[in-house]
Design an enzyme around this catalytic site. Structure first.
Site, PDB file in Angstrom:
ATOM      1  N   THR A 422       7.341  -2.380   1.040  1.00 25.80           N
ATOM      2  CA  THR A 422       6.315  -2.107   2.021  1.00 25.80           C
ATOM      3  C   THR A 422       6.984  -1.311   3.112  1.00 25.80           C
ATOM      4  O   THR A 422       8.150  -0.989   3.018  1.00 25.80           O
ATOM      5  CB  THR A 422       5.800  -3.468   2.534  1.00 25.80           C
ATOM      6  OG1 THR A 422       5.153  -4.114   1.473  1.00 25.80           O
ATOM      7  CG2 THR A 422       4.854  -3.388   3.692  1.00 25.80           C
ATOM      8  N   THR A 440       1.392  -1.099   2.960  1.00 23.58           N
ATOM      9  CA  THR A 440       2.038  -1.284   1.663  1.00 23.58           C
ATOM     10  C   THR A 440       1.191  -0.700   0.539  1.00 23.58           C
ATOM     11  O   THR A 440      -0.017  -0.458   0.720  1.00 23.58           O
ATOM     12  CB  THR A 440       2.232  -2.799   1.401  1.00 23.58           C
ATOM     13  OG1 THR A 440       3.011  -2.983   0.221  1.00 23.58           O
ATOM     14  CG2 THR A 440       0.906  -3.524   1.202  1.00 23.58           C
ATOM     15  N   GLU A 442       2.140  -2.440  -2.298  1.00 22.47           N
ATOM     16  CA  GLU A 442       2.672  -3.602  -3.002  1.00 22.47           C
ATOM     17  C   GLU A 442       4.069  -3.318  -3.549  1.00 22.47           C
ATOM     18  O   GLU A 442       4.989  -3.237  -2.776  1.00 22.47           O
ATOM     19  CB  GLU A 442       1.726  -4.109  -4.096  1.00 22.47           C
ATOM     20  CG  GLU A 442       1.738  -5.624  -4.313  1.00 22.47           C
ATOM     21  CD  GLU A 442       3.083  -6.254  -4.621  1.00 22.47           C
ATOM     22  OE1 GLU A 442       3.693  -6.827  -3.691  1.00 22.47           O
ATOM     23  OE2 GLU A 442       3.517  -6.232  -5.780  1.00 22.47           O
ATOM     24  N   ASP A 464      -0.671  -9.620  -6.203  1.00 22.69           N
ATOM     25  CA  ASP A 464      -0.301 -10.652  -5.220  1.00 22.69           C
ATOM     26  C   ASP A 464      -1.146 -11.927  -5.398  1.00 22.69           C
ATOM     27  O   ASP A 464      -0.866 -12.949  -4.765  1.00 22.69           O
ATOM     28  CB  ASP A 464      -0.449 -10.135  -3.786  1.00 22.69           C
ATOM     29  CG  ASP A 464       0.839  -9.485  -3.282  1.00 22.69           C
ATOM     30  OD1 ASP A 464       1.835  -9.459  -4.022  1.00 22.69           O
ATOM     31  OD2 ASP A 464       0.848  -9.003  -2.133  1.00 22.69           O
TER      32      ASP A 464
HETATM   33  N1  GLU Z   1       2.394  -7.200  -1.301  1.00 20.78           N
HETATM   34  C1  GLU Z   1       3.256  -7.851  -0.350  1.00 20.78           C
HETATM   35  C2  GLU Z   1       2.478  -8.671   0.626  1.00 20.78           C
HETATM   36  O1  GLU Z   1       1.383  -8.331   0.935  1.00 20.78           O
HETATM   37  C3  GLU Z   1       4.006  -6.852   0.428  1.00 20.78           C
HETATM   38  C4  GLU Z   1       4.854  -6.071  -0.452  1.00 20.78           C
HETATM   39  C5  GLU Z   1       6.228  -6.075  -0.017  1.00 20.78           C
HETATM   40  O2  GLU Z   1       6.566  -5.985   1.140  1.00 20.78           O
HETATM   41  O3  GLU Z   1       7.031  -6.117  -0.885  1.00 20.78           O
HETATM   42  O4  GLU Z   1       2.966  -9.632   1.097  1.00 20.78           O
END
Ligand code: GLU
Length: 611
Positions: A422, A440, A442, A464
């Site tokens: 992110t 992000t 993801e 997620d």
């Molecule tokens: N998808 C993750 C979240 O929303 C963030 C992705 C990441 O920082 O690796 O927590």
């Protein structure tokens, strides 16, 4: 006109980053008169810490920081600068951010002394079911990579809607004008650095399956060389289209139609480069999902820590409640007065306990009353009293019942992990407004599909969600459902001292975002480190798994003593997080901080450097 804007941007960056005006880092002149892409923009040098006045920007990328700073210098406010910087990150950090993704923004409005949020999280399609990530052929959850590189993982992107909402509510410039610097960077290009190259190399097999991704990021069949110039004319054209016609071209128009087509019919190459181990499955995102997408404005989470007030992000992010609960658990320990190893021990235990509760209770739609319970002192006391100064708890620890007080038993839960990457940015302006924004797509590289002709990668945010229930016989708050948003760990956080901003911070890093933000808060507020020291310090992350995830330097510093207390370590992580922060000192002094080393180092800048 465009040339003047560009020249001023370069001069501003040069002035701030070198401390004196001059051509030391001036970029070559772009050929804007012809409308043709001119020479690439020279990146301003990376300076991880800056001290000064009148506004500040910290991001992972020097070009994005320079763009944000230029907006501030021209009289734009923090929201204007944050949008312009984020749009630039969409070009220079495309594997972590962009209009194909989502994020969370926390805003302090200095004039009204109020804190607001934007939930621009991706939403699942209306047709999404709890078993979307279960293979009907065998009833088993898909492998993560199979789910990731597919249309199934793509949620309705919320990033452009976030920019538009921030701009509409608090901005002072047109959205179109804020997209212009990023458009210029996409047109003229920027120099590839080692991080950019590595992120492509890490994704080469997935990127090789899609012609549009390959054309952009695997020129000649390999990642671009460090120092070569990366341009993205398709993204420049997309930004121009949005600037001219508004966000409807995305949510109700041709760009959205291309997103939907890509999801429903993944554009798998007829002659892919390399092999991909899984079938690439379609998703069921529709134009009606895009047209129905709305950002939300949930009240921020709020907790107290040693007289400071900590504001964070509410659901669907778990960041605000998890950081707040852990701080509440730690507060009575008064970490600053303990031996350092005890402070680390308790930090790790508090985050494990907070993760157990977050996994059990927090997801999209969790009632506010539950969040308030998780953030209450009574609940924290019940959790704090489980911490034994002499012995680490066996992991995973169980979540507590919401009625907990004293030291109850609890019921078993299981650890849950999430994605990897992110980006985060922090901006403050001369009026005292503050933006903390994490965005992000993801995984680093998202779902690997560049929307053909549009120049941006799609997210894989729906991974997620928990693919199957994780909470035994108790309900899992993070299972997929129609229109639902997946739980996040993003933790944009602003800390106030008697109503005035003291510190703003946020980080990438999947679920370790929560522990990184918590650890930097503890380092700064309890352990006597300056902000740059707190950011640079080695990181360890305990998320209710048997082993601590740690950078090698953290393990080297604390491993023996923590092991002596019964902690165990998982495999080392080369690095955790890539945080940015701004601290608000006396007499308007700002300390802007980015990483000195992680993710290749970030860039901080201030409007008027301290003399
Ligand atoms: N998808 C993750 C979240 O929303 C963030 C992705 C990441 O920082 O690796 O927590």
């Amino acid at each position: 006109m465009r040339f003047r804007a560009f020249a001023a941007l370069t001069a501003a960056a040069t002035l701030v980053l070198t401390g004196q005006p001059g051509p030391a880092h001036a970029a070559p002149t772009p050929n804007v008169a012809t409308g043709q892409p001119g020479p690439a923009l020279a990146a301003p040098p990376k300076v991880p810490t800056a001290y000064g006045y009148g506004g500040a920007v910290a991001t992972v990328d020097p070009t994005a920081t320079a763009v944000g700073l230029d907006v501030l210098r021209r009289g734009g406010n923090a929201v204007d600068a944050a949008v312009a910087a984020a749009a630039t990150l969409g070009v220079t950090e495309p594997f972590s951010a962009g209009i194909g993704g989502g994020g969370f923004l926390v805003f302090y409005d200095a004039a009204h002394r109020t804190v607001h949020t934007i939930d621009g999280r991706e939403a699942g399609p209306a047709t999404m079911t709890p078993t979307i990530f279960v293979d009907p052929a065998d009833g088993q959850a898909y492998d993560f990579q199979e789910a990731r590189i597919s249309g199934m993982s793509v949620g309705v992107p919320g990033t452009l809607a976030t920019w538009a909402a921030a701009n509409r509510r608090w901005g002072t410039r047109s959205l179109g004008s804020l997209l212009r610097p990023a458009t210029r960077v996409a047109d003229q290009g920027f120099a590839v650095d080692a991080t950019f190259q590595q992120q492509i190399a890490d994704n080469a097999a997935a990127f090789g399956q899609f012609d549009a991704t390959r054309a952009l990021y695997l020129p000649g069949g390999a990642p671009p060389a460090v120092g070569s110039i990366q341009r993205n004319p398709d993204l420049a054209a997309t930004y121009r289209l949005i600037a001219r016609h508004g966000t409807d071209v995305f949510y109700r128009g041709p760009v959205g139609a291309d997103v939907v087509r890509t999801v429903q019919h993944p554009p798998v190459s007829s002659h892919p480069a390399g092999t991909w181990a899984y079938p690439i499955r379609p998703g069921d995102l529709r134009m009606s999902d895009l047209a129905g997408y709305r950002v939300r404005h949930p009240a921020p989470t709020r907790s107290q820590y040693h007289g400071l007030t900590v504001y964070g992000m509410a659901t669907p992010s778990s960041g605000g409640t998890a950081v707040g609960e852990a701080l509440n658990i730690l507060e009575p320990s008064d970490l600053g007065h303990l031996p350092l190893i005890q402070a680390e021990h308790r930090y790790l235990e508090a985050s494990a306990l907070a993760f157990a509760d977050r996994n059990r209770y927090v997801g999209d739609g969790t009632p506010r009353s539950t969040l308030n319970t998780l953030l209450s002192d009574g609940f924290a006391q019940a959790r704090a009293c489980l911490i034994d100064p002499a012995h680490a708890l066996a992991k995973p620890v169980a979540p507590a019942p919401l009625t907990a007080s004293g030291c109850p038993g609890g019921v078993p839960g299981s650890p849950v992990e999430e994605g990897q990457s992110t980006t985060n940015l922090t901006v403050a302006d001369r009026w005292g407004n503050v933006v903390e924004y994490t965005l992000t797509i993801e995984q680093t590289g998202g779902n690997a599909m560049v929307v053909p002709g549009r120049g941006f990668l799609l997210n894989n945010e729906l991974t997620d969600f928990n693919f199957t229930p994780t909470q035994g016989s108790a309900p899992d708050p993070n299972l997929p459902g129609p229109g639902k948003r997946p739980r996040s760990s993003m933790s944009p956080t602003i800390v106030f001292d008697y109503g005035r901003p003291r510190l703003a911070l946020g980080s990438p890093g999947g679920a370790s975002i929560i522990t990184t933000v918590l650890q930097v808060l503890v380092n700064r507020l309890d352990l006597g480190m300056s902000l740059p020291e707190a950011v640079a310090a080695p990181r360890g992350s305990q998320r209710n798994s048997p082993g601590i995830q740690a950078e090698p330097a953290y393990r080297a510093q604390f491993g023996t003593q923590l092991t002596g207390l019964g902690h165990t370590f998982g495999p080392d992580m080369p690095e955790l997080g890539a945080l940015t922060a701004i601290e608000f000192g006396p007499h308007g002094l700002l300390t802007a901080a980015a990483e000195p080393v992680r993710r290749g180092g970030g860039a901080a800048a201030v409007v008027v450097p301290r003399g």
